[in-house]
Design a protein around this motif. Structure first.
Motif, mmCIF file in Angstrom:
data_model
loop_
_atom_site.group_PDB
_atom_site.id
_atom_site.type_symbol
_atom_site.label_atom_id
_atom_site.label_comp_id
_atom_site.label_asym_id
_atom_site.label_seq_id
_atom_site.Cartn_x
_atom_site.Cartn_y
_atom_site.Cartn_z
ATOM 1 N N ASP A 143 0.813 -1.232 0.039
ATOM 2 C CA ASP A 143 -0.052 0.160 -0.113
ATOM 3 C C ASP A 143 0.890 1.149 0.004
ATOM 4 O O ASP A 143 0.644 2.363 -0.362
ATOM 5 N N ARG A 144 1.992 1.115 0.722
ATOM 6 C CA ARG A 144 2.787 2.263 0.754
ATOM 7 C C ARG A 144 3.528 2.577 -0.677
ATOM 8 O O ARG A 144 3.645 3.651 -1.225
ATOM 9 N N MET A 145 4.012 1.290 -1.430
ATOM 10 C CA MET A 145 4.547 1.400 -2.690
ATOM 11 C C MET A 145 3.295 1.901 -4.013
ATOM 12 O O MET A 145 3.668 2.694 -4.648
ATOM 13 N N ARG A 146 2.111 1.588 -3.478
ATOM 14 C CA ARG A 146 1.198 1.719 -4.621
ATOM 15 C C ARG A 146 0.250 3.056 -4.423
ATOM 16 O O ARG A 146 -0.615 3.654 -4.864
ATOM 17 N N GLY A 147 0.449 3.642 -3.056
ATOM 18 C CA GLY A 147 0.169 5.024 -2.853
ATOM 19 C C GLY A 147 -1.098 5.188 -2.481
ATOM 20 O O GLY A 147 -1.833 6.191 -2.219
ATOM 21 N N VAL A 148 -1.893 4.052 -2.175
ATOM 22 C CA VAL A 148 -3.272 3.987 -1.613
ATOM 23 C C VAL A 148 -3.559 3.064 -0.485
ATOM 24 O O VAL A 148 -3.305 1.744 -0.692
ATOM 25 N N PRO A 149 -3.961 3.241 0.532
ATOM 26 C CA PRO A 149 -4.490 2.433 1.682
ATOM 27 C C PRO A 149 -5.550 1.599 1.018
ATOM 28 O O PRO A 149 -6.403 1.953 0.285
ATOM 29 N N GLY A 150 -5.394 0.254 1.616
ATOM 30 C CA GLY A 150 -6.496 -0.794 1.158
ATOM 31 C C GLY A 150 -6.090 -1.591 -0.414
ATOM 32 O O GLY A 150 -6.830 -2.291 -0.514
ATOM 33 N N ALA A 151 -5.031 -0.948 -0.838
ATOM 34 C CA ALA A 151 -4.836 -1.492 -2.120
ATOM 35 C C ALA A 151 -4.440 -2.969 -2.235
ATOM 36 O O ALA A 151 -5.042 -3.937 -3.147
ATOM 37 N N PHE A 152 -4.022 -3.502 -1.226
ATOM 38 C CA PHE A 152 -3.466 -4.798 -1.264
ATOM 39 C C PHE A 152 -4.939 -5.699 -0.896
ATOM 40 O O PHE A 152 -5.061 -6.806 -1.347
ATOM 41 N N ALA A 153 -5.460 -5.210 0.062
ATOM 42 C CA ALA A 153 -6.673 -6.034 0.361
ATOM 43 C C ALA A 153 -7.714 -6.028 -0.677
ATOM 44 O O ALA A 153 -8.122 -6.994 -0.965
ATOM 45 N N ALA A 154 -7.860 -4.997 -1.394
ATOM 46 C CA ALA A 154 -8.725 -4.911 -2.700
ATOM 47 C C ALA A 154 -8.301 -5.873 -3.696
ATOM 48 O O ALA A 154 -9.035 -6.685 -4.674
ATOM 49 N N ALA A 155 -6.874 -5.901 -4.177
ATOM 50 C CA ALA A 155 -6.333 -6.747 -5.207
ATOM 51 C C ALA A 155 -6.399 -8.321 -4.762
ATOM 52 O O ALA A 155 -6.587 -9.045 -5.542
ATOM 53 N N LEU A 156 -6.088 -8.565 -3.437
ATOM 54 C CA LEU A 156 -6.211 -10.026 -2.976
ATOM 55 C C LEU A 156 -7.911 -10.515 -3.208
ATOM 56 O O LEU A 156 -8.214 -11.546 -3.755
#
Length: 382
Positions: A143-156
């Motif tokens: 999420d830090r690398m991709r600049g948006v909180p929650g990006a990991f959870a949404a991608a998963l």
């Protein structure tokens, strides 16, 4: 692109026909289409320098249809819809359907955050061959690398939605100095979530990634990373798990793996050598090409300083096959132009001079040695 799993096990993989078809200019390229500049994330390493909204003059639906028709006429095997985030293009599904109807194999490169079960079901129904979803680490780092909180959870959740409907899906991971320690956890995730495939991309510092030049790994750490990937691919094979484990954008990996196998499994190593030779190393301008949202054609998706033409003015097939510009001709006969270590390397037939965009990003010279090569002088015959 090196399939570590193939080199370790000999397993049949979907990419075999393309990957080991030889390296001359008659090969039909995989075409990456950066169909929009719009993206809902703000990734630090984005080679396309994506923006929240689309570019001012992106190709219209009708222009895109003509472009796709031309690719189909010339029997291009794969059209990879990328971005930005391709799902933000309003006519995305219309164009995927059109590509499939003309016999192209559509695949999708996405951040995965916009995929729910309905989107995954549409992928499956439209005949999307593969969905590659980008993760650059576990939740905090990603999420830090991709600049948006929650990006990991949404991608998963996007990955799980694809798995639930039977859509082939895999991960894409860009290796940097800050996240290489995340690789074991990512491979654990691949096993736990029963993900088909994972591609580990070596860093190419172009686009917004220019400020990450110092984030590439040193040579010794690259070797350690490859050893980790090789060991885990071997473990998957021993467990009977048919996972595709690949590294991308650094053909030194193939030579490194071959040299290791020559020490450990010499008879098998000769089969691996034959596969690597058939693959021919870097295929920019040969087995891969790219087109951006404005219609400009490039030797690959990272080599964006060298537009070859525009499909609004000339068809892709004219630019690529019929009247190729000088840079394409040079890439197809690049041994005459390579400099330094790359020119003198004894493994040139396996690597083909590695990645020119990375050489230019670091040295300002397109034909300079690739700074991403981590093989020693002794290993390359100097």
């Amino acid at each position: 692109m090196l399939s570590v799993s193939k080199m370790i096990s000999g397993q049949e993989e979907l990419g075999d026909r393309l990957r080991y078809a030889g390296g001359d200019g008659s090969v039909r390229p995989v075409v990456v289409w950066n169909s929009t500049r719009a993206c809902n994330l703000r990734c630090l390493h984005c080679y396309a320098s994506a923006t929240p909204g689309p570019a001012a003059h992106e190709m219209s639906t009708e222009e895109a249809r003509r472009f796709i028709e031309d690719l189909a006429t010339y029997r291009v095997p794969v059209l990879l819809f990328s971005g930005g985030e391709p799902l933000l293009r309003p006519d995305f599904f219309t164009l995927v359907h059109y590509a499939r109807s003309l016999g192209l194999r559509p695949v999708v490169s996405t951040n995965g955050t916009l995929i729910d079960r309905e989107v995954a079901r549409r992928f499956k129904e439209l005949g999307v061959g593969y969905v590659g979803i980008s993760l650059d680490g576990m939740e905090e780092f990603n999420d830090r690398m991709r600049g948006v909180p929650g990006a990991f959870a949404a991608a998963l959740e996007g990955i799980r939605a694809c798995r639930e409907v039977g859509q082939r899906v895999g991960l894409r991971f860009t290796i940097t100095r800050n996240n290489y320690r995340e690789i074991p956890a990512i491979l654990d995730l691949v096993e736990e979530e029963d993900i088909d495939r994972v591609c580990f991309y070596h860093l190419v510092s172009v686009g917004r990634g220019r400020h990450l030049l110092q984030e590439d790994l040193d040579a010794e750490t690259k070797r350690q990373v490859l050893d980790t990937i090789i060991e885990r691919a071997s473990q998957f094979h021993r467990k009977g798990k048919n996972k595709e484990i690949l590294t991308v954008d650094n053909h030194a990996d193939g030579v490194y793996l071959y040299l290791r196998l020559r020490r450990e499994r010499p008879e098998w190593a000769e089969r691996v050598y034959a596969w690597l030779k058939a693959n021919g190393g870097n295929r920019s301008g040969l087995g891969i090409g790219a087109v951006d949202w404005d219609g400009y054609v490039y030797p690959d998706q990272f080599t964006r300083e060298h537009p070859l033409g525009n499909v609004r003015e000339q068809s892709f097939s004219t630019i690529w096959f019929e009247r190729p510009p000088e840079l394409l001709l040079q890439l197809r006969d690049r041994r005459r132009y390579l400099q330094g270590r790359c020119a003198r390397c004894k493994w040139l037939e396996l690597c083909n001079g590695n990645f020119r965009a990375r050489a230019e990003a670091v040295y300002g010279d397109f034909w300079a040695p690739d700074p991403g090569c981590y093989l020693t002088d002794a290993e390359i015959g100097l």
